[in-house]
Design a protein around this motif. Structure first.
Motif, PDB file in Angstrom:
ATOM      1  N   THR A  54      15.822  17.500  60.033  1.00 13.75           N
ATOM      2  CA  THR A  54      16.300  16.359  60.809  1.00 13.75           C
ATOM      3  C   THR A  54      15.122  15.745  61.557  1.00 13.75           C
ATOM      4  O   THR A  54      14.028  16.321  61.601  1.00 13.75           O
ATOM      5  CB  THR A  54      17.356  16.807  61.837  1.00 13.75           C
ATOM      6  OG1 THR A  54      16.743  17.696  62.765  1.00 13.75           O
ATOM      7  CG2 THR A  54      18.543  17.467  61.166  1.00 13.75           C
ATOM      8  N   ALA A  93      16.019   9.531  57.167  1.00 11.17           N
ATOM      9  CA  ALA A  93      17.363   9.774  57.701  1.00 11.17           C
ATOM     10  C   ALA A  93      18.244   8.542  57.529  1.00 11.17           C
ATOM     11  O   ALA A  93      19.431   8.653  57.207  1.00 11.17           O
ATOM     12  CB  ALA A  93      17.275  10.165  59.173  1.00 11.17           C
ATOM     13  N   THR A  94      17.661   7.365  57.705  1.00 12.56           N
ATOM     14  CA  THR A  94      18.411   6.121  57.530  1.00 12.56           C
ATOM     15  C   THR A  94      18.837   5.945  56.078  1.00 12.56           C
ATOM     16  O   THR A  94      19.981   5.585  55.791  1.00 12.56           O
ATOM     17  CB  THR A  94      17.568   4.916  57.980  1.00 12.56           C
ATOM     18  OG1 THR A  94      17.206   5.112  59.345  1.00 12.56           O
ATOM     19  CG2 THR A  94      18.332   3.615  57.844  1.00 12.56           C
ATOM     20  N   ASP A  95      17.935   6.219  55.146  1.00  7.73           N
ATOM     21  CA  ASP A  95      18.258   6.107  53.725  1.00  7.73           C
ATOM     22  C   ASP A  95      19.351   7.086  53.321  1.00  7.73           C
ATOM     23  O   ASP A  95      20.277   6.731  52.590  1.00  7.73           O
ATOM     24  CB  ASP A  95      17.019   6.360  52.868  1.00  7.73           C
ATOM     25  CG  ASP A  95      16.029   5.220  52.903  1.00  7.73           C
ATOM     26  OD1 ASP A  95      16.389   4.130  53.398  1.00  7.73           O
ATOM     27  OD2 ASP A  95      14.887   5.422  52.431  1.00  7.73           O
ATOM     28  N   VAL A  96      19.259   8.310  53.788  1.00 16.09           N
ATOM     29  CA  VAL A  96      20.250   9.333  53.445  1.00 16.09           C
ATOM     30  C   VAL A  96      21.623   8.922  53.964  1.00 16.09           C
ATOM     31  O   VAL A  96      22.623   9.030  53.252  1.00 16.09           O
ATOM     32  CB  VAL A  96      19.839  10.709  54.004  1.00 16.09           C
ATOM     33  CG1 VAL A  96      20.980  11.707  53.919  1.00 16.09           C
ATOM     34  CG2 VAL A  96      18.617  11.228  53.267  1.00 16.09           C
ATOM     35  N   THR A  97      21.669   8.415  55.183  1.00 19.87           N
ATOM     36  CA  THR A  97      22.941   7.983  55.760  1.00 19.87           C
ATOM     37  C   THR A  97      23.525   6.812  54.972  1.00 19.87           C
ATOM     38  O   THR A  97      24.729   6.783  54.687  1.00 19.87           O
ATOM     39  CB  THR A  97      22.751   7.584  57.234  1.00 19.87           C
ATOM     40  OG1 THR A  97      22.239   8.704  57.944  1.00 19.87           O
ATOM     41  CG2 THR A  97      24.060   7.145  57.853  1.00 19.87           C
ATOM     42  N   ALA A  98      22.680   5.867  54.597  1.00 20.50           N
ATOM     43  CA  ALA A  98      23.155   4.703  53.838  1.00 20.50           C
ATOM     44  C   ALA A  98      23.723   5.128  52.488  1.00 20.50           C
ATOM     45  O   ALA A  98      24.798   4.663  52.080  1.00 20.50           O
ATOM     46  CB  ALA A  98      22.027   3.704  53.647  1.00 20.50           C
ATOM     47  N   ARG A 102      24.918   8.073  51.705  1.00 17.65           N
ATOM     48  CA  ARG A 102      26.133   8.856  51.933  1.00 17.65           C
ATOM     49  C   ARG A 102      27.324   7.923  52.154  1.00 17.65           C
ATOM     50  O   ARG A 102      28.408   8.133  51.606  1.00 17.65           O
ATOM     51  CB  ARG A 102      25.951   9.776  53.131  1.00 17.65           C
ATOM     52  CG  ARG A 102      27.121  10.717  53.345  1.00 17.65           C
ATOM     53  CD  ARG A 102      26.927  11.616  54.554  1.00 17.65           C
ATOM     54  NE  ARG A 102      25.717  12.408  54.439  1.00 17.65           N
ATOM     55  CZ  ARG A 102      24.785  12.494  55.408  1.00 17.65           C
ATOM     56  NH1 ARG A 102      24.933  11.871  56.545  1.00 17.65           N
ATOM     57  NH2 ARG A 102      23.711  13.235  55.223  1.00 17.65           N
ATOM     58  N   LEU A 103      27.121   6.875  52.955  1.00 16.81           N
ATOM     59  CA  LEU A 103      28.205   5.921  53.199  1.00 16.81           C
ATOM     60  C   LEU A 103      28.580   5.170  51.934  1.00 16.81           C
ATOM     61  O   LEU A 103      29.757   4.935  51.654  1.00 16.81           O
ATOM     62  CB  LEU A 103      27.804   4.940  54.302  1.00 16.81           C
ATOM     63  CG  LEU A 103      27.732   5.516  55.707  1.00 16.81           C
ATOM     64  CD1 LEU A 103      27.139   4.483  56.666  1.00 16.81           C
ATOM     65  CD2 LEU A 103      29.102   5.946  56.174  1.00 16.81           C
ATOM     66  N   ARG A 124      30.593   7.409  49.750  1.00 21.03           N
ATOM     67  CA  ARG A 124      31.934   7.646  50.278  1.00 21.03           C
ATOM     68  C   ARG A 124      32.843   6.446  50.045  1.00 21.03           C
ATOM     69  O   ARG A 124      33.987   6.591  49.631  1.00 21.03           O
ATOM     70  CB  ARG A 124      31.853   7.948  51.776  1.00 21.03           C
ATOM     71  CG  ARG A 124      33.222   8.280  52.373  1.00 21.03           C
ATOM     72  CD  ARG A 124      33.161   8.512  53.857  1.00 21.03           C
ATOM     73  NE  ARG A 124      32.113   9.480  54.210  1.00 21.03           N
ATOM     74  CZ  ARG A 124      31.452   9.464  55.362  1.00 21.03           C
ATOM     75  NH1 ARG A 124      31.703   8.565  56.270  1.00 21.03           N
ATOM     76  NH2 ARG A 124      30.524  10.360  55.614  1.00 21.03           N
TER      77      ARG A 124
END
Length: 63
Positions: free
Chosen positions: A17, A46-51, A53-54, A57
């Motif tokens: 993280t 972290a921003t790329d991973v979150t994007a 993941r969304l 989903r």
């Protein structure tokens, strides 16, 4: 950070993280300039991973 978590990060089983990167860089006492470069890369990752993941989903077809 536990030794187990550090080991998992080293072997690639867990992604570090932003806080993990900051902690390791502080412990090994890198210069502030180098630390800022690594933290910027960690923040971008972290921003790329979150994007992704969304997107995974909700799917690309949903607004």
């Amino acid at each position: 950070m536990s030794a187990g978590k550090l080991s998992k990060i080293e072997t690639g089983k867990v992604r570090p993280t932003f806080q993990d990167v900051d902690l390791v860089l502080t412990v090994i006492d890198v210069s502030q300039e180098v630390k800022e470069e690594f933290l910027a890369a960690a923040r971008a990752e972290a921003t790329d991973v979150t994007a992704w993941r969304l997107l995974r989903r909700t799917g690309p077809w949903k607004p």
